[in-house]
Design an enzyme around this catalytic site. Structure first.
Site, mmCIF file in Angstrom:
data_model
loop_
_atom_site.group_PDB
_atom_site.id
_atom_site.type_symbol
_atom_site.label_atom_id
_atom_site.label_comp_id
_atom_site.label_asym_id
_atom_site.label_seq_id
_atom_site.Cartn_x
_atom_site.Cartn_y
_atom_site.Cartn_z
ATOM 1 N N ASP A 59 0.812 -1.220 0.000
ATOM 2 C CA ASP A 59 0.000 0.000 0.000
ATOM 3 C C ASP A 59 0.846 1.270 0.000
ATOM 4 O O ASP A 59 0.344 2.352 -0.311
ATOM 5 C CB ASP A 59 -0.953 0.025 1.194
ATOM 6 C CG ASP A 59 -2.093 -0.971 1.024
ATOM 7 O OD1 ASP A 59 -2.488 -1.244 -0.121
ATOM 8 O OD2 ASP A 59 -2.587 -1.474 2.046
ATOM 9 N N LYS A 86 -5.873 -2.599 -6.875
ATOM 10 C CA LYS A 86 -6.167 -1.771 -5.706
ATOM 11 C C LYS A 86 -7.290 -0.801 -6.065
ATOM 12 O O LYS A 86 -7.994 -0.996 -7.051
ATOM 13 C CB LYS A 86 -4.890 -1.043 -5.249
ATOM 14 C CG LYS A 86 -3.820 -1.966 -4.696
ATOM 15 C CD LYS A 86 -4.294 -2.594 -3.419
ATOM 16 C CE LYS A 86 -3.233 -3.380 -2.703
ATOM 17 N NZ LYS A 86 -3.706 -3.861 -1.410
ATOM 18 N N ARG A 90 -2.601 0.929 -9.637
ATOM 19 C CA ARG A 90 -1.572 1.832 -9.117
ATOM 20 C C ARG A 90 -0.291 1.822 -9.945
ATOM 21 O O ARG A 90 0.463 2.792 -9.890
ATOM 22 C CB ARG A 90 -1.293 1.536 -7.644
ATOM 23 C CG ARG A 90 -2.452 1.976 -6.760
ATOM 24 C CD ARG A 90 -2.153 1.817 -5.298
ATOM 25 N NE ARG A 90 -3.301 2.255 -4.511
ATOM 26 C CZ ARG A 90 -3.555 1.834 -3.288
ATOM 27 N NH1 ARG A 90 -2.741 0.967 -2.694
ATOM 28 N NH2 ARG A 90 -4.615 2.279 -2.635
ATOM 29 N N ARG A 132 -4.406 6.853 -1.542
ATOM 30 C CA ARG A 132 -2.945 6.732 -1.450
ATOM 31 C C ARG A 132 -2.249 7.465 -2.599
ATOM 32 O O ARG A 132 -1.161 7.997 -2.425
ATOM 33 C CB ARG A 132 -2.536 5.273 -1.379
ATOM 34 C CG ARG A 132 -3.032 4.631 -0.076
ATOM 35 C CD ARG A 132 -2.511 3.235 0.102
ATOM 36 N NE ARG A 132 -3.185 2.543 1.165
ATOM 37 C CZ ARG A 132 -2.870 2.626 2.447
ATOM 38 N NH1 ARG A 132 -1.896 3.427 2.839
ATOM 39 N NH2 ARG A 132 -3.531 1.930 3.356
#
Length: 172
Positions: A59, A86, A90, A132
């Site tokens: 993460d 995710k 990503r 994130r």
């Protein structure tokens, strides 16, 4: 800071890249190992991130990619195909956004290659509603030249509602 060895990969990688991080006051809270961290400015260098460390930092890879963009040399991230499933893909998102900021970065099937060490510039960043990604690129924007805007940056509220307030306090 939590230092459970199943989740402390970002600390290990930052140290591997030359980060100046000191653990103090190690203790157990609610059955989990924690400590206070003293983090000082340092010059980072590229590294290879793969294998057993990946699950301990999956993460945090967007933030690590930002670190690598500012580090001297090349950083290779491998064995991280899980990033594709995710909140956003990503791998594609990090590559696209760092490229927009002027980073020399190449996607791979299971990660990315980041050739760091040159100044990034401001850009319009798409968070893809991924908290994130938004947080990582807000940090990148602090070190980049020029203005950066983050589309749908409020998605950070999912995990850290005070993020922008706290980041601004650190930056000033």
């Amino acid at each position: 800071m939590g230092i459970n060895p199943t989740r402390d990969g970002i600390i290990r990688i930052a140290l591997q890249m030359g980060g100046d991080i000191e653990k103090q006051n190690e203790r157990t809270v609610s059955g989990e190992p924690v400590c206070d961290l003293v983090v000082r400015s340092s010059s980072l260098h590229g590294t290879v991130i793969d294998g057993a460390v990946i699950p301990t930092l999956i993460d945090e890879i967007p933030a690590i990619a930002v670190m690598a963009a500012f580090a001297d040399g090349t950083t290779g991230i491998k064995d991280a195909a899980e990033l594709k499933v995710k909140e956003s893909n990503r791998i594609d998102t990090v590559v696209s956004n760092l490229s927009a900021m002027g980073c020399d970065i190449t996607p791979t099937e299971d990660g990315m290659i980041i050739r760091g060490g040159k100044m990034l510039h401001g850009a319009e960043i798409d968070s893809y509603l991924d908290h994130r990604i938004a947080m990582s690129f807000a940090v990148a924007a602090l070190a980049a030249e020029g203005e950066t805007t983050i589309k749908n940056g409020e998605c950070v509220n999912i995990s850290y509602p005070d993020f922008y307030h706290d980041l601004n306090a650190l930056a000033n």
